[in-house]
Design a protein around this motif. Structure first.
Motif, mmCIF file in Angstrom:
data_model
loop_
_atom_site.group_PDB
_atom_site.id
_atom_site.type_symbol
_atom_site.label_atom_id
_atom_site.label_comp_id
_atom_site.label_asym_id
_atom_site.label_seq_id
_atom_site.Cartn_x
_atom_site.Cartn_y
_atom_site.Cartn_z
ATOM 1 N N ASP A 76 10.014 9.884 -0.676
ATOM 2 C CA ASP A 76 10.011 9.995 0.224
ATOM 3 C C ASP A 76 8.576 9.474 1.619
ATOM 4 O OD1 ASP A 76 7.287 11.479 -0.253
ATOM 5 O OD2 ASP A 76 8.514 13.590 -0.008
ATOM 6 N N GLY A 77 8.577 9.027 2.020
ATOM 7 C CA GLY A 77 7.300 8.373 2.374
ATOM 8 C C GLY A 77 8.395 6.547 3.528
ATOM 9 N N PRO A 78 7.054 5.951 4.143
ATOM 10 C CA PRO A 78 8.090 4.461 4.640
ATOM 11 C C PRO A 78 8.735 3.663 3.257
ATOM 12 C CG PRO A 78 6.396 4.450 5.170
ATOM 13 C CD PRO A 78 5.886 5.984 4.276
ATOM 14 N N GLY A 79 9.747 3.499 3.757
ATOM 15 C CA GLY A 79 10.488 2.521 3.027
ATOM 16 C C GLY A 79 10.057 1.762 1.749
ATOM 17 N N HIS A 80 9.344 0.895 1.983
ATOM 18 C CA HIS A 80 8.563 -0.397 2.120
ATOM 19 C C HIS A 80 7.710 0.065 0.439
ATOM 20 C CE1 HIS A 80 5.389 0.762 5.244
ATOM 21 N NE2 HIS A 80 5.300 -0.370 4.815
ATOM 22 N N LEU A 81 7.082 1.448 1.197
ATOM 23 C CA LEU A 81 6.168 1.709 -0.445
ATOM 24 C C LEU A 81 6.506 2.959 -0.581
ATOM 25 C CD1 LEU A 81 3.257 3.028 2.660
ATOM 26 C CD2 LEU A 81 3.550 1.051 1.087
ATOM 27 N N GLU A 122 2.303 -7.634 2.381
ATOM 28 C CA GLU A 122 1.651 -7.333 1.951
ATOM 29 C C GLU A 122 0.344 -5.390 1.759
ATOM 30 O OE1 GLU A 122 -1.581 -9.093 4.476
ATOM 31 O OE2 GLU A 122 -1.207 -11.028 3.641
ATOM 32 N N GLU A 123 1.173 -4.631 3.123
ATOM 33 C CA GLU A 123 0.986 -3.571 2.542
ATOM 34 C C GLU A 123 1.430 -2.787 1.295
ATOM 35 O OE1 GLU A 123 1.278 0.509 5.141
ATOM 36 O OE2 GLU A 123 2.503 -0.726 5.755
ATOM 37 N N THR A 124 2.372 -3.374 0.803
ATOM 38 C CA THR A 124 2.842 -2.884 -0.493
ATOM 39 C C THR A 124 2.065 -3.396 -1.491
ATOM 40 O OG1 THR A 124 5.131 -2.476 0.595
ATOM 41 C CG2 THR A 124 5.371 -2.381 -2.176
ATOM 42 N N LEU A 125 1.761 -5.138 -1.424
ATOM 43 C CA LEU A 125 1.466 -5.403 -2.672
ATOM 44 C C LEU A 125 -0.275 -4.768 -2.543
ATOM 45 C CD1 LEU A 125 1.937 -9.326 -1.971
ATOM 46 C CD2 LEU A 125 3.209 -7.480 -3.355
ATOM 47 N N ALA A 126 -0.773 -4.408 -1.281
ATOM 48 C CA ALA A 126 -2.392 -3.512 -1.760
ATOM 49 C C ALA A 126 -2.103 -2.095 -2.158
ATOM 50 C CB ALA A 126 -2.551 -3.814 -0.157
ATOM 51 N N ALA A 127 -1.008 -1.275 -1.672
ATOM 52 C CA ALA A 127 -1.253 -0.490 -2.240
ATOM 53 C C ALA A 127 -0.879 0.150 -3.893
ATOM 54 C CB ALA A 127 0.333 0.651 -1.004
ATOM 55 N N HIS A 128 0.264 -1.327 -3.980
ATOM 56 C CA HIS A 128 0.255 -1.114 -5.788
ATOM 57 C C HIS A 128 -1.213 -1.774 -6.037
ATOM 58 C CE1 HIS A 128 4.925 -1.230 -6.360
ATOM 59 N NE2 HIS A 128 4.781 -2.407 -5.654
ATOM 60 N N GLY A 138 1.807 -8.578 -10.599
ATOM 61 C CA GLY A 138 2.527 -9.457 -10.445
ATOM 62 C C GLY A 138 3.585 -8.417 -10.120
ATOM 63 N N ILE A 139 4.418 -9.023 -9.376
ATOM 64 C CA ILE A 139 6.297 -9.053 -8.613
ATOM 65 C C ILE A 139 6.896 -9.579 -9.150
ATOM 66 C CG2 ILE A 139 7.196 -9.016 -6.732
ATOM 67 C CD1 ILE A 139 4.990 -6.507 -7.010
ATOM 68 N N ARG A 140 8.396 -8.161 -9.468
ATOM 69 C CA ARG A 140 9.523 -9.305 -10.066
ATOM 70 C C ARG A 140 9.879 -8.490 -8.942
ATOM 71 N NH1 ARG A 140 12.954 -8.094 -15.706
ATOM 72 N NH2 ARG A 140 13.455 -5.972 -15.018
ATOM 73 N N CYS A 141 11.558 -9.183 -8.920
ATOM 74 C CA CYS A 141 12.240 -9.478 -7.801
ATOM 75 C C CYS A 141 13.504 -10.009 -8.511
ATOM 76 C CB CYS A 141 12.008 -10.169 -6.938
ATOM 77 S SG CYS A 141 11.416 -9.752 -5.021
ATOM 78 N N ARG A 176 -2.198 -15.125 -1.619
ATOM 79 C CA ARG A 176 -3.304 -14.487 -0.984
ATOM 80 C C ARG A 176 -3.510 -13.586 -1.564
ATOM 81 N NH1 ARG A 176 -0.131 -16.029 3.338
ATOM 82 N NH2 ARG A 176 -0.024 -13.528 3.920
ATOM 83 N N PHE A 177 -2.711 -12.608 -2.823
ATOM 84 C CA PHE A 177 -3.394 -11.394 -3.992
ATOM 85 C C PHE A 177 -3.314 -11.724 -5.341
ATOM 86 C CE2 PHE A 177 -1.244 -9.047 0.498
ATOM 87 C CZ PHE A 177 -2.232 -7.931 -0.100
ATOM 88 N N GLY A 178 -3.429 -13.265 -5.294
ATOM 89 C CA GLY A 178 -3.497 -13.750 -7.632
ATOM 90 C C GLY A 178 -3.037 -12.805 -7.952
#
Length: 340
Positions: A76-81, A122-128, A138-141, A176-178
């Motif tokens: 549940d919660g916002p989809g992007h999070l 950026e909100e998702t990255l900060a939450a991670h 890091g991120i994988r897409c 910006r998030f390294g």
């Protein structure tokens, strides 16, 4: 263009794998496994006990990196999070594994964020980062897509994802998030990855699964031509100093080797014979300091066991120096993912 049938992943079959055992070669060689997954359901489920059993099978695995797979998302919660749930779950699992296990399990975590959100990601990255207890790297897409077939259990992403302006707006925030970027794409998409990596030279990129030279769909029977094109594209992208490559993933059925279709599992000698041209080409093009061996487990467990996989790699590198082996098996991954 009409789609060809979906190419299935090689299923993990414990009874089939049990038909062949090998003692570990070079058991003291220090290894970081920079690419494995966890899941409640995929591959029959692969969680803490399954991972620890593989890590404890005789090779000297000092540390691991978890790579996103759509596991444990928030319901549940916002989809992007919602993808942050994967980081929360993995960090919790890692925190429960005692030091006596001998491996720093999930010392690094690579998660998912929808970079097509643009700057709003950026909100998702900060939450991670907040959820990872210092482990987030890091991120994988998932960008692996082809006009003629769909592979695997994930929904196919849009074609040309790496060229999408909104995706690139989100991608730019990684600097910006390294954070680093793992690319899961086919050899037919390496030109687009090259364009992306060149446009953002401050973002470290690693090519997952040697860039996946395809052996299925329209590429059946085209191994030599695919190899030549894949090699040409790797030589082009290797000119960019921010790009590294992972040596592994060849146990996936999308490569077209077909070992999972045999009546018994392959030996490390058989795998080394089939895989060495690809592995050695990557090392020749990128150099050991930009190459890292990966298990891609449990996905590659559909082809062989964990001990056999690392024996395969060790057979391929048997003639290399101790310094080259340190880079390939540990140091490149440690630098890229900023591990202890």
């Amino acid at each position: 263009m009409e789609n060809l049938p979906i190419v299935p992943r090689a299923e993990v079959r414990p009874q089939w794998l049990a038909r062949h055992h090998e003692a570990p070669l070079e058991p003291e060689l220090p290894i970081i496994d920079p690419h494995h997954h966890l899941s409640d359901s995929l591959w029959g489920g692969y969680l803490q006990d399954d991972l620890l059993a593989d890590l404890g099978a005789g090779h000297n695995i000092q540390s691991t990196v978890f790579i996103q797979v759509g596991f444990g998302y928030r319901e549940d919660g916002p989809g992007h999070l919602r993808p942050v749930g994967e980081t929360e779950r993995v960090a919790a699992i890692a925190g429960r594994i005692p030091a006596e296990a001998g491996t720093r399990v999930c010392e690094g975590i690579v998660g998912f964020a929808d970079l097509a959100l643009g700057a709003r990601v950026e909100e998702t990255l900060a939450a991670h980062l907040q959820a990872a207890a210092g482990r987030f790297r890091g991120i994988r897409c998932h960008a692996a897509a082809h006009a003629q077939f769909q592979y695997g259990v994930m929904h196919a992403p849009p074609l040309h994802l790496y060229m999408d302006p909104k995706f690139r707006e989100g991608y730019a925030t990684l600097a910006r998030f390294g954070l680093t970027f793992d690319s899961w794409a086919y050899h037919t998409q390496l030109d687009e990855l090259c364009d992306l990596a060149r446009a953002f030279p401050d973002i470290p990129v690693v090519i997952d699964h040697i860039g996946v030279p395809l052996g299925v769909g329209p590429y059946v029977g085209q191994r030599d031509a695919v190899f030549a094109e894949w090699k040409r594209l790797l030589q082009k992208i290797a000119a960019l100093p921010n790009v590294c490559i992972k040596l592994g993933g060849l146990g996936m059925s999308v490569f077209g080797f077909g070992f999972h279709l045999a009546g018994r599992p392959p030996t490390s000698e058989e795998l080394a014979q089939a895989w060495s041209p690809y592995i050695l080409t990557c090392i020749e093009i990128f150099g050991p300091s930009r190459c890292m061996f990966e298990s891609n487990f449990p996905v590659d467990k559909g082809t062989c066991s964990y001990p056999v996989l690392w024996n395969t790699f060790k057979r391929i590198t048997a003639g290399m120096s101790e310094d080259e082996k340190r880079q390939l098996y540990r140091d490149t991954a440690a630098r890229f993912y900023r591990l202890a």
